[in-house]
Design a protein around this motif. Structure first.
Motif, PDB file in Angstrom:
ATOM      1  N   UNK A 240       0.830  -1.207   0.000  1.00 40.71           N
ATOM      2  CA  UNK A 240       0.000   0.000   0.000  1.00 40.71           C
ATOM      3  C   UNK A 240       0.862   1.254   0.000  1.00 40.71           C
ATOM      4  N   UNK A 241       1.973   1.245   0.722  1.00 37.22           N
ATOM      5  CA  UNK A 241       2.809   2.441   0.835  1.00 37.22           C
ATOM      6  C   UNK A 241       3.520   2.792  -0.464  1.00 37.22           C
ATOM      7  N   UNK A 246      -3.611  -3.873  -4.783  1.00 40.06           N
ATOM      8  CA  UNK A 246      -3.865  -5.305  -4.689  1.00 40.06           C
ATOM      9  C   UNK A 246      -2.626  -6.020  -4.178  1.00 40.06           C
ATOM     10  N   UNK A 247      -2.763  -6.742  -3.058  1.00 41.74           N
ATOM     11  CA  UNK A 247      -1.638  -7.511  -2.526  1.00 41.74           C
ATOM     12  C   UNK A 247      -1.187  -8.602  -3.501  1.00 41.74           C
ATOM     13  N   UNK A 248      -2.111  -9.334  -4.167  1.00 42.61           N
ATOM     14  CA  UNK A 248      -1.658 -10.342  -5.150  1.00 42.61           C
ATOM     15  C   UNK A 248      -0.871  -9.725  -6.305  1.00 42.61           C
ATOM     16  N   UNK A 249      -1.304  -8.552  -6.784  1.00 40.79           N
ATOM     17  CA  UNK A 249      -0.567  -7.902  -7.868  1.00 40.79           C
ATOM     18  C   UNK A 249       0.839  -7.509  -7.409  1.00 40.79           C
ATOM     19  N   UNK A 250       0.930  -7.001  -6.183  1.00 46.89           N
ATOM     20  CA  UNK A 250       2.239  -6.659  -5.635  1.00 46.89           C
ATOM     21  C   UNK A 250       3.107  -7.907  -5.505  1.00 46.89           C
ATOM     22  N   UNK A 260      11.619 -14.077  -5.303  1.00 49.77           N
ATOM     23  CA  UNK A 260      11.109 -14.569  -4.027  1.00 49.77           C
ATOM     24  C   UNK A 260       9.819 -13.830  -3.722  1.00 49.77           C
ATOM     25  N   UNK A 261       9.058 -14.316  -2.741  1.00 50.75           N
ATOM     26  CA  UNK A 261       7.841 -13.641  -2.317  1.00 50.75           C
ATOM     27  C   UNK A 261       8.181 -12.459  -1.423  1.00 50.75           C
ATOM     28  N   UNK A 262       7.272 -11.493  -1.289  1.00 44.99           N
ATOM     29  CA  UNK A 262       7.523 -10.379  -0.363  1.00 44.99           C
ATOM     30  C   UNK A 262       7.767 -10.852   1.066  1.00 44.99           C
ATOM     31  N   UNK A 263       7.115 -11.941   1.493  1.00 48.02           N
ATOM     32  CA  UNK A 263       7.356 -12.472   2.831  1.00 48.02           C
ATOM     33  C   UNK A 263       8.792 -12.899   3.015  1.00 48.02           C
ATOM     34  N   UNK A 264       9.391 -13.500   1.981  1.00 53.73           N
ATOM     35  CA  UNK A 264      10.806 -13.875   2.056  1.00 53.73           C
ATOM     36  C   UNK A 264      11.694 -12.662   2.111  1.00 53.73           C
TER      37      UNK A 264
END
Length: 274
Positions: A240-241, A246-250, A260-264
């Motif tokens: 969002x910042x 959309x979180x999936x699009x990000x 890698x995923x954003x969580x990684x």
């Protein structure tokens, strides 16, 4: 580039050499350890040796005369010898860098390049920084150096970095987006702010960066998101910042850019674990 004065030929002045003991030690590789405060910076300079710039904590923002890079833990910047650059710290930074003699530097790329840092390379960098400058070439230091050079040679190259902008109108646009990457303004809106037509801005982006405005903005947003994730900001909030509704699009864009995923990306070595 910000604040730099061009010479009459339109070029930046020659950068001063910042000589450290690591620049002249009689070894193929020397470790450099220094902790920096939030907001601290090192003015434009160059070194006689190639560098692997890496931090175990904090985010480094490094700008050469042609591109800018955001480096959270998990990524390192390969800097060939005598390339002028400016380094700024975001948050407290624990820099653990390497200086490489010309023969050792042959293991790295020929140009400024972002490298993914594997867990092994990370530990080797820390081990090299713990060695004395005049380490035993037939002992532990020599073995560590051989492994480091092998890891640098095989480290994944990441096509990251934002091309530097020279036109004053583009730089005003870039400053606005860097201050608030989530701004939803389109190119026509920015054109009114920058004093240029949308067609002119489109042409300038292509000429100076080789990218469209949309692609350049996405690269900037993802770089800023990586810095936020390294500071522990949750992925949804980071998205969002920087302007993703959309979180999936990000997540899809982040994975396409970094592997890698954003969580990684929130872990210390996450972005490097490809």
């Amino acid at each position: 580039m910000a604040g730099q004065t061009l010479s009459a030929s339109g070029q930046l002045p020659e950068a001063p050499l910042r000589n450290l003991p690591q620049d002249g030690v009689d070894r193929p590789l020397a470790g450099f350890t220094r902790d920096y405060r939030d907001g601290e910076s090192v003015e434009r300079h160059a070194h006689t040796r190639a560098q692997l710039l890496y931090a175990t904590r904090g985010v480094m923002r490094i700008a050469t005369d042609t591109a800018a890079f955001v480096l959270p833990p998990g990524r390192a910047l390969w800097m060939p010898a005598r390339v002028p650059h400016v380094t700024a710290m975001q948050g407290p930074v624990a820099m653990r860098a390497l200086f490489l003699r010309a023969d050792a530097a042959a293991a790295g790329p020929g140009a400024v390049t972002v490298l993914a840092v594997s867990p092994l390379l990370r530990e080797l960098v820390l081990a090299a920084c713990a060695e004395p400058l005049e380490w035993d070439q037939a002992g532990r230091g020599g073995h560590i150096t051989a492994l480091i050079l092998d890891e640098i040679a095989r480290a994944p190259r990441l096509p990251l970095g934002l091309p530097a902008l020279r036109d004053a109108r583009l730089r005003r646009l870039a400053a606005g987006l860097q201050a608030d990457p989530a701004q939803p303004l389109g190119l026509e809106d920015w054109a009114r702010h920058c004093g240029a037509s949308p067609r002119t801005l489109t042409r300038l982006f292509r000429e100076e960066t080789g990218m469209s405005f949309g692609r350049w903005r996405q690269a900037l947003r993802l770089a800023e998101a990586a810095a936020l994730l390294a500071e522990g900001v949750p992925p949804a909030r980071a998205a969002a910042r920087v302007g993703y509704a959309s979180a999936p699009a990000f997540g899809a864009a982040f994975r396409a850019a970094f592997g890698v995923t954003p969580g990684s990306g929130r872990t210390a070595g996450g972005i490097g674990d490809l």
